[in-house]
Motif scaffolding. Sequence first.
Motif, PDB file in Angstrom:
ATOM      1  N   GLY A 119       0.815  -1.197   0.000  1.00 41.94           N
ATOM      2  CA  GLY A 119       0.000   0.000   0.000  1.00 41.94           C
ATOM      3  C   GLY A 119       0.852   1.252   0.000  1.00 41.94           C
ATOM      4  N   THR A 120       0.390   2.281  -0.709  1.00 40.68           N
ATOM      5  CA  THR A 120       1.112   3.545  -0.733  1.00 40.68           C
ATOM      6  C   THR A 120       0.130   4.708  -0.716  1.00 40.68           C
ATOM      7  OG1 THR A 120       2.605   4.986  -1.975  1.00 40.68           O
ATOM      8  CG2 THR A 120       1.316   3.404  -3.256  1.00 40.68           C
ATOM      9  N   ARG A 121       0.459   5.689   0.119  1.00 39.75           N
ATOM     10  CA  ARG A 121      -0.349   6.908   0.209  1.00 39.75           C
ATOM     11  C   ARG A 121       0.151   7.980  -0.739  1.00 39.75           C
ATOM     12  NH1 ARG A 121       1.092   7.247   6.451  1.00 39.75           N
ATOM     13  NH2 ARG A 121       3.011   6.476   5.457  1.00 39.75           N
ATOM     14  N   PHE A 122       1.301   7.743  -1.363  1.00 43.95           N
ATOM     15  CA  PHE A 122       1.988   8.807  -2.077  1.00 43.95           C
ATOM     16  C   PHE A 122       2.149   8.514  -3.561  1.00 43.95           C
ATOM     17  CE2 PHE A 122       3.870   8.910   2.322  1.00 43.95           C
ATOM     18  CZ  PHE A 122       3.027   9.925   2.774  1.00 43.95           C
ATOM     19  N   CYS A 123       1.105   8.026  -4.191  1.00 41.50           N
ATOM     20  CA  CYS A 123       1.080   7.904  -5.643  1.00 41.50           C
ATOM     21  C   CYS A 123      -0.335   8.257  -6.089  1.00 41.50           C
ATOM     22  CB  CYS A 123       1.479   6.503  -6.106  1.00 41.50           C
ATOM     23  SG  CYS A 123       0.249   5.229  -5.787  1.00 41.50           S
ATOM     24  N   ALA A 124      -0.554   8.330  -7.386  1.00 42.93           N
ATOM     25  CA  ALA A 124      -1.871   8.696  -7.909  1.00 42.93           C
ATOM     26  C   ALA A 124      -2.929   7.750  -7.351  1.00 42.93           C
ATOM     27  CB  ALA A 124      -1.849   8.639  -9.426  1.00 42.93           C
ATOM     28  N   GLY A 125      -3.980   8.326  -6.775  1.00 45.09           N
ATOM     29  CA  GLY A 125      -5.049   7.519  -6.193  1.00 45.09           C
ATOM     30  C   GLY A 125      -4.893   7.279  -4.710  1.00 45.09           C
ATOM     31  N   GLY A 126      -3.707   7.567  -4.167  1.00 45.74           N
ATOM     32  CA  GLY A 126      -3.469   7.400  -2.746  1.00 45.74           C
ATOM     33  C   GLY A 126      -3.594   8.724  -2.012  1.00 45.74           C
ATOM     34  N   GLY A 127      -3.495   8.670  -0.689  1.00 46.47           N
ATOM     35  CA  GLY A 127      -3.580   9.899   0.087  1.00 46.47           C
ATOM     36  C   GLY A 127      -3.658   9.585   1.571  1.00 46.47           C
ATOM     37  N   SER A 128      -3.703  10.620   2.372  1.00 48.81           N
ATOM     38  CA  SER A 128      -3.820  10.451   3.815  1.00 48.81           C
ATOM     39  C   SER A 128      -4.629  11.593   4.411  1.00 48.81           C
ATOM     40  CB  SER A 128      -2.437  10.407   4.472  1.00 48.81           C
ATOM     41  OG  SER A 128      -2.565  10.334   5.883  1.00 48.81           O
ATOM     42  N   LYS A 129      -5.555  11.238   5.286  1.00 52.23           N
ATOM     43  CA  LYS A 129      -6.329  12.226   6.027  1.00 52.23           C
ATOM     44  C   LYS A 129      -5.758  12.424   7.426  1.00 52.23           C
ATOM     45  CE  LYS A 129     -10.550  10.932   3.538  1.00 52.23           C
ATOM     46  NZ  LYS A 129     -11.943  10.436   3.651  1.00 52.23           N
ATOM     47  N   ASP A 130      -4.612  11.814   7.674  1.00 51.40           N
ATOM     48  CA  ASP A 130      -4.096  11.789   9.040  1.00 51.40           C
ATOM     49  C   ASP A 130      -2.663  12.277   9.166  1.00 51.40           C
ATOM     50  OD1 ASP A 130      -4.379  10.926  11.871  1.00 51.40           O
ATOM     51  OD2 ASP A 130      -2.859   9.464  11.326  1.00 51.40           O
ATOM     52  N   ILE A 131      -1.873  12.178   8.102  1.00 56.61           N
ATOM     53  CA  ILE A 131      -0.441  12.450   8.220  1.00 56.61           C
ATOM     54  C   ILE A 131      -0.165  13.945   8.381  1.00 56.61           C
ATOM     55  CG2 ILE A 131       0.059  12.720   5.744  1.00 56.61           C
ATOM     56  CD1 ILE A 131       2.570  10.966   6.251  1.00 56.61           C
ATOM     57  N   THR A 132       0.805  14.263   9.223  1.00 52.46           N
ATOM     58  CA  THR A 132       1.207  15.650   9.428  1.00 52.46           C
ATOM     59  C   THR A 132       2.295  16.028   8.433  1.00 52.46           C
ATOM     60  OG1 THR A 132       2.921  15.036  11.019  1.00 52.46           O
ATOM     61  CG2 THR A 132       0.704  15.452  11.891  1.00 52.46           C
ATOM     62  N   LEU A 133       2.542  17.341   8.302  1.00 60.61           N
ATOM     63  CA  LEU A 133       3.563  17.803   7.367  1.00 60.61           C
ATOM     64  C   LEU A 133       4.938  17.260   7.750  1.00 60.61           C
ATOM     65  CD1 LEU A 133       4.484  19.543   4.996  1.00 60.61           C
ATOM     66  CD2 LEU A 133       4.635  21.495   6.575  1.00 60.61           C
ATOM     67  N   SER A 134       5.251  17.266   9.044  1.00 66.13           N
ATOM     68  CA  SER A 134       6.569  16.782   9.474  1.00 66.13           C
ATOM     69  C   SER A 134       6.745  15.309   9.167  1.00 66.13           C
ATOM     70  CB  SER A 134       6.768  17.039  10.973  1.00 66.13           C
ATOM     71  OG  SER A 134       5.792  16.359  11.738  1.00 66.13           O
ATOM     72  N   ARG A 135       5.709  14.506   9.393  1.00 66.14           N
ATOM     73  CA  ARG A 135       5.791  13.076   9.066  1.00 66.14           C
ATOM     74  C   ARG A 135       5.893  12.870   7.567  1.00 66.14           C
ATOM     75  NH1 ARG A 135       0.678  10.668  11.219  1.00 66.14           N
ATOM     76  NH2 ARG A 135       1.431   8.844  10.075  1.00 66.14           N
ATOM     77  N   HIS A 136       5.182  13.689   6.791  1.00 63.82           N
ATOM     78  CA  HIS A 136       5.231  13.568   5.335  1.00 63.82           C
ATOM     79  C   HIS A 136       6.642  13.854   4.830  1.00 63.82           C
ATOM     80  CE1 HIS A 136       2.929  14.409   1.319  1.00 63.82           C
ATOM     81  NE2 HIS A 136       4.012  13.668   1.140  1.00 63.82           N
ATOM     82  N   LEU A 137       7.252  14.918   5.330  1.00 66.22           N
ATOM     83  CA  LEU A 137       8.604  15.270   4.909  1.00 66.22           C
ATOM     84  C   LEU A 137       9.611  14.212   5.352  1.00 66.22           C
ATOM     85  CD1 LEU A 137       8.564  19.111   5.654  1.00 66.22           C
ATOM     86  CD2 LEU A 137       8.423  17.985   3.416  1.00 66.22           C
ATOM     87  N   GLY A 138       9.418  13.713   6.571  1.00 68.84           N
ATOM     88  CA  GLY A 138      10.317  12.671   7.056  1.00 68.84           C
ATOM     89  C   GLY A 138      10.206  11.407   6.233  1.00 68.84           C
ATOM     90  N   ASN A 139       8.982  11.032   5.891  1.00 67.35           N
ATOM     91  CA  ASN A 139       8.778   9.845   5.068  1.00 67.35           C
ATOM     92  C   ASN A 139       9.445  10.020   3.707  1.00 67.35           C
ATOM     93  OD1 ASN A 139       7.628   7.622   3.614  1.00 67.35           O
ATOM     94  ND2 ASN A 139       5.905   7.604   5.019  1.00 67.35           N
TER      95      ASN A 139
END
Length: 274
Positions: A119-139
């Motif tokens: 599973g991936t939140r970071f490609c077309a069709g994916g997403g997140s309603k929960d992740i913070t900006l800091s976690r997104h950048l860290g990921n």
Amino acid sequence: MPEISNPLRTAVPRVSIVIPAKNEARNLEVMLPQLPPVHQVVLVDGHSVDDTVATARRVMPSIEIIEQTRSGKGNALACGFAAVTGDVIVTFDADGSADPSEIPAFVDALLAGADFAKGTRFCAGGGSKDITLSRHLGNFALNALANLLFNTHYTDLCYGYNAFWTSVVPSFDLPDNSLPKAEDGHTYWGDGFEIETVLDCRVTSAKLRVAEVPSVEQRRIFGQSNLHAMRDGFRVLETILMECPRVLAHANAVSAHPAHSIVEHADPTARRSA
């Protein structure tokens, strides 16, 4: 490694859902009725002190409940894998963040030829309603490091919503769940929250066929998340560095034996990750 062959990879696989849970009674009451009909649902209880077990049994009488042998999400998953009787395993969080309607897409990716559907939140069709900006950048940064070191193309290194054929579980080489807790408090590598990254690294080192599946992460329904951006980010970094020798050793072995190469994914629209 040579391609894994399994005669049980049928067109209509039996699906087993493994759910690690600790003190998630309120979330299970909402989430369990949303699961699609499957061969088996295994709840691995992490020594809960609320009504997690009683609620699960009330809401889903057919659910199989086991207690994990040590502690940590990794150990819970390993215990669940050992109890599976299906052909396909889906790892599913108990907090309501995973969308049950996406399970068929994961199974379809396996039927199309993948060994592991990631599973991936970071490609077309994916997403997140929960992740913070800091976690997104860290990921993003940790993904880039792992892809650079391992010559992979993962887009979401730390997501726990995955599916795979039961036959590939030995490739994960997880700690024996029959081992007792260490008297000195030592935690076995792979028992903790590093498990998602460990699985990605072990899948890579085993040269399994990986398809990324777009997934939309939902918000936790009740309770507070145990995630901590800084602490967990360092844990993922540690995992990448710890697993690097294994991945590179297997990569060198494959280079020396070109016949043991990864098979291209049959679906040209799916992102290959290894």
